[in-house]
Each structure stands twice: as C-alpha cells, then as structure tokens.
Design an enzyme around this catalytic site. Sequence first.
Site, mmCIF file in Angstrom:
data_model
loop_
_atom_site.group_PDB
_atom_site.id
_atom_site.type_symbol
_atom_site.label_atom_id
_atom_site.label_comp_id
_atom_site.label_asym_id
_atom_site.label_seq_id
_atom_site.Cartn_x
_atom_site.Cartn_y
_atom_site.Cartn_z
ATOM 1 N N CYS A 129 12.637 -0.379 -8.404
ATOM 2 C CA CYS A 129 13.201 -0.241 -7.067
ATOM 3 C C CYS A 129 14.445 -1.110 -6.884
ATOM 4 C CB CYS A 129 12.160 -0.557 -5.998
ATOM 5 S SG CYS A 129 11.274 -2.082 -6.269
ATOM 6 N N GLU A 180 6.361 -3.302 0.182
ATOM 7 C CA GLU A 180 7.472 -3.429 -0.764
ATOM 8 C C GLU A 180 7.765 -2.013 -1.236
ATOM 9 O OE1 GLU A 180 9.893 -3.300 -3.244
ATOM 10 O OE2 GLU A 180 8.423 -3.904 -4.749
ATOM 11 N N LEU A 181 8.848 -1.447 -0.702
ATOM 12 C CA LEU A 181 9.098 -0.018 -0.849
ATOM 13 C C LEU A 181 10.302 0.250 -1.757
ATOM 14 C CD1 LEU A 181 8.352 0.912 2.874
ATOM 15 C CD2 LEU A 181 6.769 0.828 0.934
ATOM 16 N N GLY A 228 5.088 0.766 -3.198
ATOM 17 C CA GLY A 228 5.210 2.169 -3.572
ATOM 18 C C GLY A 228 6.339 2.832 -2.817
ATOM 19 N N SER A 229 6.200 4.104 -2.577
ATOM 20 C CA SER A 229 7.283 4.885 -1.981
ATOM 21 C C SER A 229 7.382 4.634 -0.479
ATOM 22 C CB SER A 229 7.064 6.378 -2.224
ATOM 23 O OG SER A 229 5.999 6.864 -1.422
ATOM 24 N N GLU A 252 16.759 7.200 -3.304
ATOM 25 C CA GLU A 252 16.377 6.333 -4.416
ATOM 26 C C GLU A 252 16.212 7.175 -5.674
ATOM 27 O OE1 GLU A 252 13.204 2.798 -5.397
ATOM 28 O OE2 GLU A 252 12.487 4.510 -4.226
#
Length: 476
Positions: A283, A249-250, A229-230, A377
């Site tokens: 992402c 996992e950003l 996520g963020s 992002e």
Amino acid sequence: MLQASYPYYLANEAQSPNQDLTVYDKFTGKVATKVAMADAATIDQAIAAAEAATEPMRKLPAYKRQAVLNHCVKRFEERAEELAQALCVEAGKPIKDARGEVVRLIDTFRIAAEEAVRIGGEIIPMDITPRGEGYSGMWKRVPIGPCSFISPFNFPLNLAAHKVAPAIAAGCPFVLKPASMTPIGAIIIGEILAETDLPKGAFSILPCHRDGADLFTTDERLKLLSFTGSPEVGWQLKAKAGKKPVILELGGNAACVVDEGTNIDDAVARIIFGAYYQSGQSCIGVQRIMVHEAHYDEMRDKLTAAVKALRSGDPKDENTFIGPMISEKEAKRLHDWVLEAKAEGATVLAGGERTGAMLDATLLEDVKADSNVNTQEAFGPVAVLSKFSDFDEALKEVNNSTFGLQAGIFTRDIYKIQKAWDELEVGGVVIGDVPSWRVDHMPYGGVKDSGLGREGVRYAIEDMTELRLLVIRNPN
C-alpha cells in the site's frame, strides 16, 4: 516444505475439525496445503474465551508478557527459513522479499518485548488553580480488553505481527482472522504462541470466509477492531463496528517527487525498489513518480532501462525480483487499467504484458490525470511517470488523491523539506527515499481514504490501552 494440512487455533489450542480451506501455490496454481476453517459457532467460542481471559491477561506481569514475546523471537529465528519458504509459496513473494519479511516479523516482536516493560503513566500537577490545591493526580494505561484483528494477504507475517505483538505486550487477549489466501504464516505464529504459558483464551487464530466473519466486527464483547486491507471493506467494517474503537490501515496511491539537484542514479535505484519490490503489492509502493523537468529525460531513460532489466518468474528462484500477483483476477484488473491508459494516449515505456497472474513490471508516461492507473490504488508492479517545473505544484499534485498514506521526496533543500512536511496530506513524509520505506517501531498509518489511527508497536499499544486517572485529596 509446507505440511499437508494445518489446524486453526481456538483458545490457544490447535484444532482440525476440517480441511475446508485450500491454499494454492501462487506461482504454479497447484494446491499447496489445506487449512481448517472456522464457522460462526467457533468464532463465538473464541470471543467468549477471549472475554474470559481478559482478567488473567490484565494481571499477567510485564516481565511474563516480555518472556512470551522473547520466546517468539527465538522460535522465529530458529524457523526463519521455514517461514520464508511458506510465505514464498502462499503469497508468491520472491524468496528474498520473503526472507526480508521474516526479519521484520522478528523485529516487530523484539520491539514489542521491549515496549511490554515500559508502558508507563504520568504525574499530573493539580495545583494549577486554587481548586486543585491539596489534590494530586496521576494516570496509567490499562488494557482495553479483547481485540479483534483482521490481517491482509500482502504481508501475512509482519502485518499480523503488528497486531498480535502489541496486544500481548499490552495484556489484551485477541482473535485474529488472517487472509484466506495466505493463512499459513499466522498459523505458524499461533503454533509458537501455543508453546508459551499465556492464559487460556489469550489468543485464537481463525481462518474463515469473509461472509461468515461478522462477529469479528459486530460482537460487543470485542473492545477494539484493527483491520488492514482494502478501503472498500475497511470503511464498511467501521460502519458496522458499533461502539468499539476502529483502527484502519487501508490503501494508498503513493507519490515520489524527484526535485532539481537530486542524485539521479540513487533516486532510480530507490524508486525501482519502491515501485516493484514484492511485485508492487504494497500500500506504500511507489505508484506516481513526479520528476523535475531538468532531470526528466535522464530519469525516464534510466528508469525504463532498469525496469526492463528486472527478472520475472518463479518466486522460489533466488534471482527473481517480480513474482506473481496474488491472483490472476488481480493481475487482469491491473492489466486492464494499463490497457485503458494506453488507449487514452499513454506511452508504455516498459512492460505492459500479462500471462496469468504474472504481470510485467510496467512503467507508463503521458497518463491522463483521471485514468484509473493514476487515481486508484494499483497494488501491483505498475508506476506512472510525469514531470513538473514548480515544487509547490508538485506538492499539490501529491495531495490530489483520495489517499494519504506516505510520500517520498528527493530534495536537498531544507526549506522544501519543511514545506513538504507541513503541507502534504499524508501520514508520513520520507526525505531522500521512497514512501515504501518503513521501520517497524515508527508510527505508521494514513489519512483520508488511507485509514484511521497508527500502527508501529508503541502506537498500537496506545490504541490497545485506555487511560485511567487517579485523583487523591489530602484533607490536611
């Protein structure tokens, strides 16, 4: 068609105590279905059930774990169009992209089925010193125990699969919190898992409000937290997770470098895919495009024409390439960044307009280095174009980011390839293609603000298992 309502799964069983979560069709904005929501007491029950399932899951033979995963593969194949249509509605994902994600869901479970029967160990020679003579050593991997998973909205099938499938392969019970905006895919995964003979408590899939989900992070009965996520949320969770290992996992701000001598038509086609597929909500979507000055004008003109030609609209239409963003709030946030960049002197080469959650595929040039759309992002259908004259400087610019997930390099120079691999501060370097490319068995993850650890089935299994050493002394 979606069902009128969906349960959650508590300790392998469907339960429908309420219909408190409303899921909307992301294109029409209409109510699509209702889903049961878990409260803190239910989450506590799920964790207790997972703890109780630790030993039965650890003892489940590898061939039985493989059989569960193969059952899932078969059922996903049988229900592929249902899964794709649900994804199209709940995520607003264009139907072709939705079908592609279902294929990846199947791939991920198939890979996990293969890995389930090859979790091995190693013999360690101990006689490397006189102290070790007469001793033998070996290690094996054992399941870490109950795992906590939190998955995101943008790939609600496959990114849930990247947590669930390795856990089953490794013999770990788990509790999963799917994204509240896109829970249906995970619920269907639960429905299929419930058809198997996994031990009671092996899995729970519980949609819940973020503010009620603290136990997913803080409960010490859970032995690993894996979050996608963020960055803002991910690092907050890590700080609260206590002693358990955390896999994050950003976000990303992926760059793509187009070097001198590149086949421009090929690069344009791949970058259009990388920057705008599934409305840019990835992402590793291409956000920064850096083109050698020798090709810049040609690349700019061809990219601009290609972006303008992309078809936006109803994601259920087979010809739609750009669907809605996940919410109007997110579309407005990114559109504001585009307007900000334009006010600072950027040129909008294509797109730049918004209607509700629909944001045009947008291409910008002459963007200030510190503009939000260049440094943060984007997570939407917006890319920034710039030129360079020196390859080494381009690599430095790729690294000029708080993120470091993947990078794409179009070059035919083997020495530049090696240099990029050596110097880029990212989790993966993709040559001759966009950073958005991924196959589901490869190690995937980032550095810096992009996270910790790696997914990809084999590498997730490593995180979900611990090494256990055996040393034997021969007294003779």
